[in-house]
Design a protein around this motif. Structure first.
Motif, PDB file in Angstrom:
ATOM      1  N   UNK A 231     -43.126 -50.865  16.945  1.00 20.19           N
ATOM      2  CA  UNK A 231     -42.580 -50.866  15.591  1.00 20.19           C
ATOM      3  C   UNK A 231     -41.172 -51.451  15.586  1.00 20.19           C
ATOM      4  N   UNK A 232     -41.019 -52.619  14.978  1.00 16.57           N
ATOM      5  CA  UNK A 232     -39.692 -53.197  14.774  1.00 16.57           C
ATOM      6  C   UNK A 232     -39.095 -52.690  13.464  1.00 16.57           C
ATOM      7  N   UNK A 239     -49.422 -54.192  17.281  1.00 19.40           N
ATOM      8  CA  UNK A 239     -50.149 -53.254  18.131  1.00 19.40           C
ATOM      9  C   UNK A 239     -51.096 -54.023  19.033  1.00 19.40           C
ATOM     10  N   UNK A 240     -51.535 -53.338  20.085  1.00 17.90           N
ATOM     11  CA  UNK A 240     -52.423 -53.940  21.073  1.00 17.90           C
ATOM     12  C   UNK A 240     -53.519 -52.931  21.414  1.00 17.90           C
ATOM     13  N   UNK A 241     -54.732 -53.422  21.555  1.00 20.15           N
ATOM     14  CA  UNK A 241     -55.866 -52.586  21.950  1.00 20.15           C
ATOM     15  C   UNK A 241     -56.495 -53.182  23.192  1.00 20.15           C
ATOM     16  N   UNK A 242     -56.680 -52.357  24.205  1.00 22.23           N
ATOM     17  CA  UNK A 242     -57.222 -52.860  25.471  1.00 22.23           C
ATOM     18  C   UNK A 242     -58.716 -53.146  25.348  1.00 22.23           C
ATOM     19  N   UNK A 347     -36.974 -46.343  22.573  1.00 21.63           N
ATOM     20  CA  UNK A 347     -38.410 -46.561  22.744  1.00 21.63           C
ATOM     21  C   UNK A 347     -39.249 -45.385  22.278  1.00 21.63           C
ATOM     22  N   UNK A 348     -38.680 -44.183  22.351  1.00 19.07           N
ATOM     23  CA  UNK A 348     -39.452 -42.998  21.966  1.00 19.07           C
ATOM     24  C   UNK A 348     -39.890 -43.070  20.509  1.00 19.07           C
ATOM     25  N   UNK A 349     -39.104 -43.729  19.662  1.00 18.35           N
ATOM     26  CA  UNK A 349     -39.440 -43.822  18.238  1.00 18.35           C
ATOM     27  C   UNK A 349     -40.085 -45.150  17.863  1.00 18.35           C
ATOM     28  N   UNK A 350     -39.903 -46.164  18.700  1.00 19.14           N
ATOM     29  CA  UNK A 350     -40.378 -47.492  18.349  1.00 19.14           C
ATOM     30  C   UNK A 350     -41.651 -47.892  19.102  1.00 19.14           C
ATOM     31  N   UNK A 351     -41.997 -47.099  20.115  1.00 17.89           N
ATOM     32  CA  UNK A 351     -43.158 -47.429  20.933  1.00 17.89           C
ATOM     33  C   UNK A 351     -44.000 -46.181  21.120  1.00 17.89           C
ATOM     34  N   UNK A 352     -45.323 -46.334  20.931  1.00 19.98           N
ATOM     35  CA  UNK A 352     -46.242 -45.245  21.216  1.00 19.98           C
ATOM     36  C   UNK A 352     -47.489 -45.827  21.850  1.00 19.98           C
ATOM     37  N   UNK A 353     -48.133 -45.036  22.690  1.00 20.72           N
ATOM     38  CA  UNK A 353     -49.364 -45.511  23.342  1.00 20.72           C
ATOM     39  C   UNK A 353     -50.226 -44.321  23.709  1.00 20.72           C
ATOM     40  N   UNK A 354     -51.502 -44.579  23.876  1.00 22.28           N
ATOM     41  CA  UNK A 354     -52.419 -43.528  24.302  1.00 22.28           C
ATOM     42  C   UNK A 354     -53.658 -44.125  24.942  1.00 22.28           C
TER      43      UNK A 354
END
Length: 354
Positions: A231-232, A239-242, A347-354
């Motif tokens: 999130x900019x 976003x990216x999906x594997x 990064x904690x607020x601008x990047x998330x992944x799971x």
């Protein structure tokens, strides 16, 4: 009497011999199956041994095998990412792509081309000092349309950097009618190579070394990360999906597949590096200073897994190092995208992944 017996015995012996001869000539030998013909051996196909490379060359910025030498000087193109400029052309053929904020909350792409030839590249946009630093790390010829005053002055007074500015070199670019200015400026490698030849620029370069894993490498370290949200701004999200089938991350922008305008294919990434860097607003126009030297925090995403890293720019290139041991982490053969986020809020607020 004895003579008669001798004659009789002789006659009997002759009869036996004649009978034996007759049997040899009239009785055929026992019938047997003829031996089967020896099978013809199949043709032998020479297979490369595990020690022999399957290709004659390796692309230095992707680690991909090729049978053509890859020694051209890299080309860096500033590519627009404003909503009216999407979908772009040629990002799918870039060896390395950096995504950074320009003015406001909109990002711009720094696309590095060396091993592939897209049909079209664009829309082309303006340059900033930190974009120049990224291109200089690859000794790239920088392609842009204008720039900030500081960036243009840096290029004008440099004997090291080579660039092609559309403002003064319009013949190497063109504008399309299906989009409005400034989102309709395009070029291609044929035009860029013509500009390089016309201006007497070098077409070969000493490239930085990048470490790559073997083609069949399997990433086992790290946590699961099959979806990545970057999130900019609330209005500017990627976003990216594997995708396990291709072993790549598929890119989405604003919630929709991010495709290439020419090929219609969704953009995909083998190595995804997301880092936090110091950003500073410089003027009322919203121009920024971005520290692309580091060090800083980041995450490296490969094959559906993620590892925390320390990033820093070494020998001109942003690289990922292990948090423990500071060992450079090698890349998988393929393309690399680097998303550069502000270190505040972090990064904690601008990047998330799971």
């Amino acid at each position: 009497m004895s003579k008669r017996l001798n004659r009789t015995a002789l006659s009997i012996m002759m009869l036996i011999l004649l009978t034996a001869c007759a049997q040899e000539t009239t009785v055929p030998p026992a019938q047997t199956e003829p031996p089967a013909p020896a099978p013809t051996p199949p043709p032998v196909t020479q297979q490369p041994s595990p020690e022999q490379p399957a290709y004659s060359y390796t692309a230095p910025l992707t680690g991909m095998g090729t049978n053509e030498p890859v020694d051209r000087r890299p080309i860096m193109v500033m590519v627009n990412n404003a909503p009216p400029a999407r979908p772009q052309s040629g990002l799918d053929k870039a060896d390395i792509v950096y995504e950074l904020l320009a003015e406001g909350e909109m990002t711009r792409f720094v696309a590095i081309y060396q091993s592939q030839r897209p049909k079209v590249i664009g829309p082309v946009r303006s340059i900033r000092p930190y974009f120049i630093q990224l291109g200089a790390g690859f000794d790239a010829v920088m392609i842009h349309a204008g720039g900030s005053p500081e960036a243009l002055e840096t290029l004008a007074h440099s004997t090291t950097y080579n660039s092609v500015n559309e403002i003064s070199n319009g013949k190497y670019f063109w504008r399309e009618k299906f989009r409005k200015m400034p989102h309709n400026l395009y070029t291609d490698l044929d035009h860029i190579e013509k500009a390089i030849a016309d201006k007497g620029m070098r077409n070969r370069a000493e490239l930085p070394f990048l470490p790559f894993l073997p083609a069949d490498a399997v990433i086992t370290d790290g946590a699961k990360a099959e979806t990545v949200q970057v999130t900019y701004h609330s209005l500017n999200k990627a976003s990216y999906t594997y995708d396990p089938a291709s072993k790549k991350y598929l890119r989405f922008t604003a919630g929709k597949p991010h495709t290439d305008l020419v090929t219609k294919q969704q953009l995909s990434v083998t190595n995804l590096l997301v880092i936090a860097a110091r950003h500073k607003i410089l003027d009322s126009e919203g121009r920024r200073e971005v520290d692309i030297n580091g060090p800083g925090d980041g995450y490296l995403f490969q094959q559906g897994k993620v590892q925390p890293v320390i990033w820093k720019r070494v020998n001109g290139v942003i690289r990922a190092y292990s948090v423990t041991g500071q060992k450079e982490l090698p890349l998988l053969p393929g393309n690399t995208w680097v998303n550069v986020l502000p270190d505040k809020p972090g990064l904690a607020k601008e990047l998330s992944f799971q």
